[in-house]
Design a protein around this motif. Sequence first.
Motif, PDB file in Angstrom:
ATOM      1  N   PRO A 106       0.822  -1.214   0.000  1.00 31.51           N
ATOM      2  CA  PRO A 106       0.000   0.000   0.000  1.00 31.51           C
ATOM      3  C   PRO A 106       0.855   1.262   0.000  1.00 31.51           C
ATOM      4  O   PRO A 106       2.003   1.256   0.447  1.00 31.51           O
ATOM      5  N   GLY A 107       0.288   2.341  -0.503  1.00 25.38           N
ATOM      6  CA  GLY A 107       0.989   3.611  -0.500  1.00 25.38           C
ATOM      7  C   GLY A 107       1.312   4.059   0.907  1.00 25.38           C
ATOM      8  O   GLY A 107       0.559   3.808   1.841  1.00 25.38           O
ATOM      9  N   GLY A 108       2.446   4.724   1.062  1.00 22.19           N
ATOM     10  CA  GLY A 108       2.856   5.194   2.370  1.00 22.19           C
ATOM     11  C   GLY A 108       4.318   5.566   2.380  1.00 22.19           C
ATOM     12  O   GLY A 108       5.004   5.464   1.356  1.00 22.19           O
ATOM     13  N   PRO A 109       4.828   5.982   3.532  1.00 20.05           N
ATOM     14  CA  PRO A 109       6.197   6.495   3.596  1.00 20.05           C
ATOM     15  C   PRO A 109       7.279   5.471   3.308  1.00 20.05           C
ATOM     16  O   PRO A 109       8.399   5.858   2.965  1.00 20.05           O
ATOM     17  N   ASP A 110       6.977   4.168   3.438  1.00 19.55           N
ATOM     18  CA  ASP A 110       7.985   3.137   3.170  1.00 19.55           C
ATOM     19  C   ASP A 110       7.856   2.532   1.787  1.00 19.55           C
ATOM     20  O   ASP A 110       8.613   1.637   1.418  1.00 19.55           O
ATOM     21  N   ASN A 111       6.914   3.007   1.010  1.00 18.42           N
ATOM     22  CA  ASN A 111       6.662   2.461  -0.317  1.00 18.42           C
ATOM     23  C   ASN A 111       7.728   2.954  -1.302  1.00 18.42           C
ATOM     24  O   ASN A 111       8.046   4.142  -1.317  1.00 18.42           O
ATOM     25  N   PRO A 112       8.300   2.071  -2.131  1.00 19.49           N
ATOM     26  CA  PRO A 112       9.346   2.486  -3.082  1.00 19.49           C
ATOM     27  C   PRO A 112       8.902   3.548  -4.081  1.00 19.49           C
ATOM     28  O   PRO A 112       9.751   4.250  -4.638  1.00 19.49           O
ATOM     29  N   LEU A 113       7.581   3.676  -4.349  1.00 21.02           N
ATOM     30  CA  LEU A 113       7.110   4.687  -5.284  1.00 21.02           C
ATOM     31  C   LEU A 113       6.938   6.055  -4.634  1.00 21.02           C
ATOM     32  O   LEU A 113       6.697   7.042  -5.332  1.00 21.02           O
ATOM     33  N   GLY A 114       7.036   6.104  -3.322  1.00 24.42           N
ATOM     34  CA  GLY A 114       6.996   7.386  -2.639  1.00 24.42           C
ATOM     35  C   GLY A 114       5.662   8.101  -2.749  1.00 24.42           C
ATOM     36  O   GLY A 114       4.601   7.485  -2.842  1.00 24.42           O
ATOM     37  N   SER A 115       5.741   9.429  -2.783  1.00 28.64           N
ATOM     38  CA  SER A 115       4.561  10.272  -2.637  1.00 28.64           C
ATOM     39  C   SER A 115       3.672  10.356  -3.871  1.00 28.64           C
ATOM     40  O   SER A 115       2.462  10.570  -3.759  1.00 28.64           O
ATOM     41  N   ARG A 116       4.260  10.249  -5.037  1.00 26.76           N
ATOM     42  CA  ARG A 116       3.505  10.417  -6.272  1.00 26.76           C
ATOM     43  C   ARG A 116       4.098   9.540  -7.370  1.00 26.76           C
ATOM     44  O   ARG A 116       5.304   9.226  -7.334  1.00 26.76           O
ATOM     45  N   ALA A 117       3.266   9.175  -8.342  1.00 29.87           N
ATOM     46  CA  ALA A 117       3.752   8.442  -9.516  1.00 29.87           C
ATOM     47  C   ALA A 117       3.115   9.001 -10.764  1.00 29.87           C
ATOM     48  O   ALA A 117       1.901   9.234 -10.806  1.00 29.87           O
ATOM     49  N   LEU A 118       3.951   9.240 -11.770  1.00 28.92           N
ATOM     50  CA  LEU A 118       3.510   9.621 -13.110  1.00 28.92           C
ATOM     51  C   LEU A 118       3.786   8.412 -14.000  1.00 28.92           C
ATOM     52  O   LEU A 118       4.944   7.967 -14.111  1.00 28.92           O
ATOM     53  N   TYR A 119       2.736   7.859 -14.607  1.00 34.00           N
ATOM     54  CA  TYR A 119       2.844   6.628 -15.381  1.00 34.00           C
ATOM     55  C   TYR A 119       3.114   6.984 -16.845  1.00 34.00           C
ATOM     56  O   TYR A 119       2.332   7.722 -17.456  1.00 34.00           O
ATOM     57  N   LEU A 120       4.206   6.461 -17.388  1.00 33.45           N
ATOM     58  CA  LEU A 120       4.622   6.817 -18.749  1.00 33.45           C
ATOM     59  C   LEU A 120       4.021   5.852 -19.772  1.00 33.45           C
ATOM     60  O   LEU A 120       4.162   4.627 -19.646  1.00 33.45           O
ATOM     61  N   TYR A 121       3.372   6.428 -20.766  1.00 28.24           N
ATOM     62  CA  TYR A 121       2.698   5.663 -21.809  1.00 28.24           C
ATOM     63  C   TYR A 121       3.288   6.003 -23.174  1.00 28.24           C
ATOM     64  O   TYR A 121       3.798   7.106 -23.396  1.00 28.24           O
TER      65      TYR A 121
END
Length: 203
Positions: free
Chosen positions: A137-152
């Motif tokens: 789940p999203g959170g401070p320990d998640n490798p994706l951090g605070s935000r993600a921009l998905y590249l298409y």
Amino acid sequence: MSFRYVTAASALFAVFLAGCNGGTPLPDPRLNGRDAEFMALAPKAGVSSQYERYLVDYKTNEPVGSIIVDNRSKFLYYTMPGGKAVRYGVATGQDAMAFTGRAYVGGLQEWPRWIPPKDMLERWPHLQPTADAGGLPGGPDNPLGSRALYLYQNGKDTLYRIHGTNEPDKIGQAVSSGCIRMRDIDAIDLYNRVKIGTKVVVL
């Protein structure tokens, strides 16, 4: 040494650093409640002043509102009117895994869930339980951090992302599995500026 002298010297040194980095330091974006809560718990690490967030002079033929990532210098630029750009320090993919080319932002997520991709599971089988559980789940320990921009590209997810990180000490290095990592506060700042369809060029 007087306090007044120390304060003046500190201010002068800050201006000197900004000059060395060729730009104007920018304030942090405003945080919502969840951002403030998670950011307080997220890993902390200082980065070299060159990798902090600046408004800089930047000439390009790409339209205003584009993202340009320079894998070599470890900088991401968000182009602004008047030959300016917001420059962020990033961590990029290791040479064999780095994404290059043109894409666009096809998705945006706040504190996204992370599911280890197939190629990562092949390299690190110990992550399989995380994938089996539907990801982290999203959170401070998640490798994706605070935000993600998905590249298409051409309507399809490339599986590459521009995202925050729980390893801010790696900014300025080539360490990822191909994605472009930013400090969490910088990922929030960039997220607030972009929209679906934003052009992305990775050099």
